[in-house]
Design a protein around this motif. Structure first.
Motif: not given
Length: 290
Positions: A81-83, A22-26
């Motif tokens: 945590l995001y990954c 949802q949130v672009p990783p870059r």
């Protein structure tokens, strides 16, 4: 028992997961790297525009340097945590980057304990180096290939405790020593494969540090009367900022998401996850002090 992990397959799956985030990783990692750079900039000025670890004669610079290092560690936990949320198919937000503050104390204690054990692992090789230095003085450089072997114990220790922070991020209620002991079990048989994973990203790591490497190399070679072409005036500082952020945002999401796949496999094959509790069975059973 450890099993073979197909690194290429892991990366392919990680790319697909990141593509659907949802949130672009870059963008997420650009935010992380930019914040770390701003904190390092504050540390740089607090250290009277000097690099490295501040001296004791500059208590403010030393305090800011320690604070920045700890904040960067906590933000790194937010990246994990995001990954991890992406791998579970969960909703992620930019604020996930700051979730590590909820267990910041344990993160700091874990880092200190990990560094202490790595230091203890390095003591034997450090003693050998000291003895050789006293015996051969300047001729020690003749033993430079041998010197590389002396770095093996601390490097092995770093891989041994590699999954400790991931265990803590998965269950912040775990004790510091518990996460370290779990990591010992989980990395048993996987250190070589983790090293192979790191090597596959080595080019990206070098590229992100290329401006700094060039400047350090130019400074060192100048002492040998070897001069590299100078960068255009005013271009060096922006490159040292922009290149690490851009390159890091390109490869770090894939790197960390791939490592989490290794972590999941290691948990399954070792039987050690956040729902398990490891009793101390002594060093021969991987539950001891080191």
């Amino acid at each position: 028992m450890a099993e073979y992990i197909d690194r290429r397959q892991v990366k392919r799956e990680a790319r697909e997961l990141l593509r659907d985030a949802q949130v672009p990783p870059r963008k997420f990692f650009t935010l992380y790297l930019a914040l770390v750079w701003l904190m390092n900039l504050a540390s740089y000025f607090a250290n009277n525009s000097g690099g490295g670890i501040p001296a004791l004669s500059n208590p403010l610079g030393l305090f800011v340097w320690i604070l920045v290092s700890l904040l960067a560690l906590i933000l790194e936990a937010g990246c994990w945590l995001y990954c991890a949320a992406i791998r579970r198919g969960e909703r992620t937000e930019y604020l996930t980057l700051f979730d590590g503050f909820s267990f910041a104390g344990r993160l700091i204690l874990l880092y200190l304990a990990k560094m202490m054990f790595v230091f203890l692992w390095s003591l034997p090789s450090g003693m050998i180096f000291s003895v050789l230095l006293m015996m051969y003085e300047q001729e020690i450089f003749l033993f430079s290939p041998l010197m590389i072997l002396l770095f093996i114990p601390p490097v092995v220790a770093l891989y041994r405790y590699r999954f400790a922070i991931l265990n803590l991020c998965e269950d912040p209620n775990l004790g510091v020593m518990e996460t370290l002991n779990m990591s010992k079990r989980q990395t048993f048989g996987y250190k070589g494969q983790l090293f192979s994973l790191d090597l596959s990203f080595l080019g990206w790591m070098v590229l992100s540090s290329l401006p700094s490497i060039y400047l350090y190399a130019a400074e060192y070679l100048s002492m040998l009367d070897i001069f590299l072409p100078e960068l255009p005036l005013g271009l060096s500082p922006p490159l040292q900022v922009i290149v690490p952020i851009i390159v890091g945002a390109l490869y770090l999401p894939l790197y960390q998401t791939s490592e989490l796949a290794y972590f999941e496999t290691a948990k399954r094959t070792s039987g050690m996850d956040s729902r398990s509790r490891l009793e101390d069975h002594g060093p021969d059973d991987l539950g001891g002090y080191f």
